[in-house]
Design a protein around this motif. Sequence first.
Motif, short mmCIF file in Angstrom:
data_model
loop_
_atom_site.label_atom_id
_atom_site.label_comp_id
_atom_site.label_asym_id
_atom_site.label_seq_id
_atom_site.Cartn_x
_atom_site.Cartn_y
_atom_site.Cartn_z
N VAL A 166 0.85 -1.20 0.00
CA VAL A 166 0.00 0.00 0.00
C VAL A 166 0.89 1.24 0.00
O VAL A 166 2.05 1.18 0.41
CB VAL A 166 -0.95 0.03 1.21
N ALA A 167 0.33 2.35 -0.48
CA ALA A 167 1.03 3.63 -0.42
C ALA A 167 0.63 4.33 0.87
O ALA A 167 -0.55 4.52 1.15
CB ALA A 167 0.67 4.49 -1.63
N TYR A 168 1.64 4.71 1.66
CA TYR A 168 1.37 5.35 2.96
C TYR A 168 1.82 6.80 2.93
O TYR A 168 2.98 7.10 2.60
CB TYR A 168 2.08 4.61 4.09
N LEU A 169 0.90 7.70 3.28
CA LEU A 169 1.18 9.13 3.33
C LEU A 169 1.50 9.55 4.75
O LEU A 169 0.67 9.41 5.65
CB LEU A 169 -0.03 9.91 2.82
N GLN A 170 2.71 10.06 4.95
CA GLN A 170 3.07 10.56 6.28
C GLN A 170 2.53 11.97 6.49
O GLN A 170 1.85 12.26 7.47
CB GLN A 170 4.59 10.55 6.46
N LEU B 164 -9.35 2.57 1.44
CA LEU B 164 -8.46 3.40 2.23
C LEU B 164 -8.57 3.06 3.71
O LEU B 164 -9.56 2.49 4.15
CB LEU B 164 -8.82 4.89 2.06
N HIS B 165 -7.56 3.45 4.47
CA HIS B 165 -7.72 3.51 5.92
C HIS B 165 -6.71 4.49 6.51
O HIS B 165 -5.69 4.82 5.90
CB HIS B 165 -7.65 2.14 6.59
N LEU B 166 -7.04 4.99 7.67
CA LEU B 166 -6.17 5.91 8.38
C LEU B 166 -5.34 5.13 9.40
O LEU B 166 -5.87 4.31 10.14
CB LEU B 166 -7.00 6.98 9.10
N GLY B 167 -4.04 5.39 9.42
CA GLY B 167 -3.13 4.69 10.31
C GLY B 167 -2.17 3.81 9.54
O GLY B 167 -2.53 3.23 8.51
N ARG B 168 -0.94 3.72 10.04
CA ARG B 168 0.10 2.91 9.39
C ARG B 168 0.08 1.48 9.93
O ARG B 168 0.20 1.27 11.15
CB ARG B 168 1.48 3.54 9.63
N PRO B 169 -0.06 0.47 9.06
CA PRO B 169 -0.13 -0.92 9.55
C PRO B 169 1.24 -1.46 9.96
O PRO B 169 2.25 -1.15 9.35
CB PRO B 169 -0.67 -1.68 8.34
N CYS C 253 -3.42 5.45 4.32
CA CYS C 253 -3.01 4.33 3.47
C CYS C 253 -3.92 4.25 2.26
O CYS C 253 -5.15 4.17 2.40
CB CYS C 253 -3.07 3.02 4.23
N VAL C 254 -3.33 4.29 1.07
CA VAL C 254 -4.07 4.11 -0.17
C VAL C 254 -3.73 2.73 -0.71
O VAL C 254 -2.61 2.46 -1.13
CB VAL C 254 -3.70 5.19 -1.21
N ASP C 255 -4.71 1.84 -0.68
CA ASP C 255 -4.49 0.46 -1.13
C ASP C 255 -4.78 0.31 -2.61
O ASP C 255 -3.90 0.02 -3.41
CB ASP C 255 -5.36 -0.49 -0.32
#
Length: 300
Positions: A160-164, A190-195, A279-281
């Motif tokens: 997934v692409a994670y935006l800081q 999508l979801h909020l938070g880094r896995p 997180c953009v999956d």
Amino acid sequence: MGTGSSILGADGEWGETSLGDMPESCVAAVLLYLDPPEICQVARLNRAFRGAASADCVWAVKLPANHRYLAALAAAADDEGRGEGDGNGKRFSLAATKKEIYARLCRPTLFDAGRKEFWILKNKGRLCISISSKAMTITGIDDRRYWSHIATEESRFHSVAYLQQIWWLEVDGELEFCFPAGSYSLFFHLHLGRPYRRMGRRLYATEHVHGWDVTPTRFQLSTSDEQQETSEYYLHLHEQGGWKLYHVGDFVVSNSDEPMKLKFSMMQIDCTHTKGGLCVDSVFIYPKGYKPEKANIVCM
């Protein structure tokens, strides 16, 4: 209702008949009214049902109208080593029976260098597509100060692409595909938070989650035949790390033989504040009205 009945024979004696005495053509006519999983179940009854359950005339009506196009993509994927075969190492062939074609199309097929995937639903034979974040154009994706790619088994594409943190969020994608005629819905996953994982537990870090409740995020969809949809959502962290399907809009396909080009996007370009922790999956395209099991769908 029993499986056998009495009949009067030529010699005047009463005999017994059963489901096994039914002609396969009659059984096949009945199977046309069943869904594919039900056909596979009744195939266990006897030889007549087993034979009819493999007939091309039964499975031809269960396949998507453009199954030859889909089967060609599946065969090409198998030849390139991106397909799953049949579980025994056997590659798919366009000369396969209609039942074998249906079974193959139910398994995911990767295309576009493994960045996109399609399959059909086992119960109804309707088409689904997923598009990886790696197939999309994301503003600032190559700058590690803003974005990073995270490996995770929670994605069909294992990443997934994670935006800081960023000021200007814009994600654009497109797809050209021959869809079976029908109505479809497009979603961003999508979801909020880094896995991450700790001692085998699935957790999500939320320290970077901010800015999504100030201005709504806009989602857009357009098609090559001028259908357009727009939706807006505030992204909220209702449940820590919860994946959500954000409904962008619906579109209709009238011709199964002509490719349709889709363009879709999500953006939050209010530069009065930063936003991060997203997180953009992928993007999912489902038959309209279909609800994936356990999916958290957000609609207007």
